[in-house]
Design an enzyme around this catalytic site. Sequence first.
Site, short mmCIF file in Angstrom:
data_model
loop_
_atom_site.label_atom_id
_atom_site.label_comp_id
_atom_site.label_asym_id
_atom_site.label_seq_id
_atom_site.Cartn_x
_atom_site.Cartn_y
_atom_site.Cartn_z
N GLY A 31 0.82 -1.22 0.00
CA GLY A 31 0.00 0.00 0.00
C GLY A 31 0.85 1.26 0.00
O GLY A 31 2.02 1.23 -0.37
N LEU A 33 0.43 3.63 -2.06
CA LEU A 33 0.80 3.51 -3.46
C LEU A 33 1.21 4.84 -4.06
O LEU A 33 0.69 5.89 -3.72
CB LEU A 33 -0.39 2.92 -4.25
CG LEU A 33 -0.89 1.56 -3.76
CD1 LEU A 33 -2.04 1.07 -4.64
CD2 LEU A 33 0.23 0.53 -3.71
N HIS A 34 2.17 4.75 -4.98
CA HIS A 34 2.65 5.93 -5.70
C HIS A 34 2.86 5.54 -7.15
O HIS A 34 2.59 4.38 -7.53
CB HIS A 34 3.94 6.46 -5.05
CG HIS A 34 4.97 5.40 -4.82
ND1 HIS A 34 5.66 4.79 -5.84
CD2 HIS A 34 5.38 4.78 -3.69
CE1 HIS A 34 6.48 3.89 -5.36
NE2 HIS A 34 6.32 3.85 -4.04
N HIS A 37 4.37 2.12 -8.05
CA HIS A 37 3.47 0.95 -8.04
C HIS A 37 2.59 0.95 -9.29
O HIS A 37 2.32 -0.09 -9.87
CB HIS A 37 2.55 0.99 -6.81
CG HIS A 37 3.26 0.87 -5.51
ND1 HIS A 37 3.40 1.93 -4.64
CD2 HIS A 37 3.87 -0.18 -4.93
CE1 HIS A 37 4.05 1.52 -3.57
NE2 HIS A 37 4.35 0.25 -3.71
N LYS A 151 13.73 -1.20 -7.47
CA LYS A 151 14.20 -0.43 -6.31
C LYS A 151 14.62 -1.37 -5.17
O LYS A 151 15.58 -1.10 -4.46
CB LYS A 151 13.15 0.55 -5.81
CG LYS A 151 13.77 1.48 -4.79
CD LYS A 151 12.83 2.50 -4.31
CE LYS A 151 11.89 1.98 -3.29
NZ LYS A 151 12.50 1.71 -1.98
N ASP A 152 13.88 -2.45 -5.02
CA ASP A 152 14.25 -3.46 -4.02
C ASP A 152 15.02 -4.56 -4.74
O ASP A 152 14.52 -5.68 -4.88
CB ASP A 152 13.00 -4.02 -3.36
CG ASP A 152 12.24 -2.94 -2.62
OD1 ASP A 152 12.64 -2.61 -1.50
OD2 ASP A 152 11.28 -2.39 -3.18
N SER A 187 9.17 6.02 -3.26
CA SER A 187 9.04 5.04 -2.18
C SER A 187 7.89 5.46 -1.29
O SER A 187 7.64 6.65 -1.10
CB SER A 187 10.33 5.02 -1.35
OG SER A 187 10.10 4.43 -0.10
N ARG A 189 7.90 5.33 1.73
CA ARG A 189 8.45 5.99 2.92
C ARG A 189 8.72 7.48 2.69
O ARG A 189 8.93 8.22 3.64
CB ARG A 189 9.75 5.31 3.36
CG ARG A 189 9.51 3.93 3.96
CD ARG A 189 10.81 3.35 4.48
NE ARG A 189 10.59 2.17 5.31
CZ ARG A 189 10.48 0.94 4.84
NH1 ARG A 189 10.59 0.72 3.55
NH2 ARG A 189 10.27 -0.07 5.66
O1 PAF Z 1 8.14 -4.72 -1.84
C1 PAF Z 1 7.15 -4.76 -1.08
O2 PAF Z 1 6.31 -3.86 -1.02
C2 PAF Z 1 6.99 -5.97 -0.15
O3 PAF Z 1 8.21 -6.42 0.32
C3 PAF Z 1 6.19 -7.12 -0.78
C4 PAF Z 1 6.91 -7.71 -1.97
C5 PAF Z 1 4.82 -6.62 -1.19
C6 PAF Z 1 6.01 -8.25 0.24
O4 PAF Z 1 5.33 -7.80 1.38
#
Ligand code: PAF
Length: 287
Positions: A31, A33-34, A37, A151-152, A187, A189
């Site tokens: 969630g 969301l930006h 996403h 990003k991750d 992000s 955050r």
């Molecule tokens: O990248 C994320 O937002 C979370 O780590 C994910 C993949 C939804 C798992 O909770």
Amino acid sequence: MYLFKTIKNLQRYLLACKNRNESIGFVPTMGALHEGHISLLAFAQQHCTLTVCSIFVNPTQFNEKEDFDKYPRTTEADIALLEQNGCKVLFLPDVEEIYPHPDNPAPVFDFGYLDKPMEGAHRPGHFNGVAQVVTRLLQIVQPHHLFMGQKDYQQYKIIDKMLQITQSPVVLHMCPTLREPSGLAMSSRNIRLSPKEREQAAHIYRALLLVQQSMEVLPPKQARMAALNYLEQHIQNAQPEYLEIVNAHTLERVQHWKDAAQTVVCTAVRVGNVRLIDNLLLPPQTT
Ligand code: PAF
């Protein structure tokens, strides 16, 4: 948009879609969301005939309770944004729906070296929590395609490995990081940054670019030091947790640029109270 809170109703709907030979894309999120996403959603919509998004703030992947408590929750705005962007199905489960037996141990995967450095070293248990929830969500949704953000990057590698270990037929796609005009990686955050911190946080991407620019003249070790110095000089009270130049496949540090066909520079920096991560895939070198 159909909004499902229970596995039973979601699966009943998806079974009918699969019987119609729809190709199902899945975008898991927590969630807040930006546009980042929404770009994952757009990728999924291009590849698949039906896209499922999920919003679930997964407690098992937070190693600091404060981070979990403070994680932004903006469900109403998220629903509106997904609807505006043509999302057809949202899965919005409660914790009890995902983890009906909280005492059951999470599956423990052997990720080899992939979960040892960087995020793995600074957030003990984090990747096991991520793998646990993604495994669970994949069991529920059973998509054909899974979309995750660059990003991750380390998370992407972990999920890639988890799919190999479980011999999953799901096709994983890595989608590029979206950035604000300043270069700051989008992000969830970021909404916790003050205007001043947000300005300063833009230096994180500049530090990554500095590594890319110095590749011709500096070996990885010195390029890394130059980027760390840059962060310390440009972000007040900057606390870089790590900045590593690693083999993009194994996540092992490289001594020479030519040690890996592809390298990536990854960093995590605390700006004020907010922990931000970013990375940049670097062009191949011969020296
Ligand atoms: O990248 C994320 O937002 C979370 O780590 C994910 C993949 C939804 C798992 O909770």
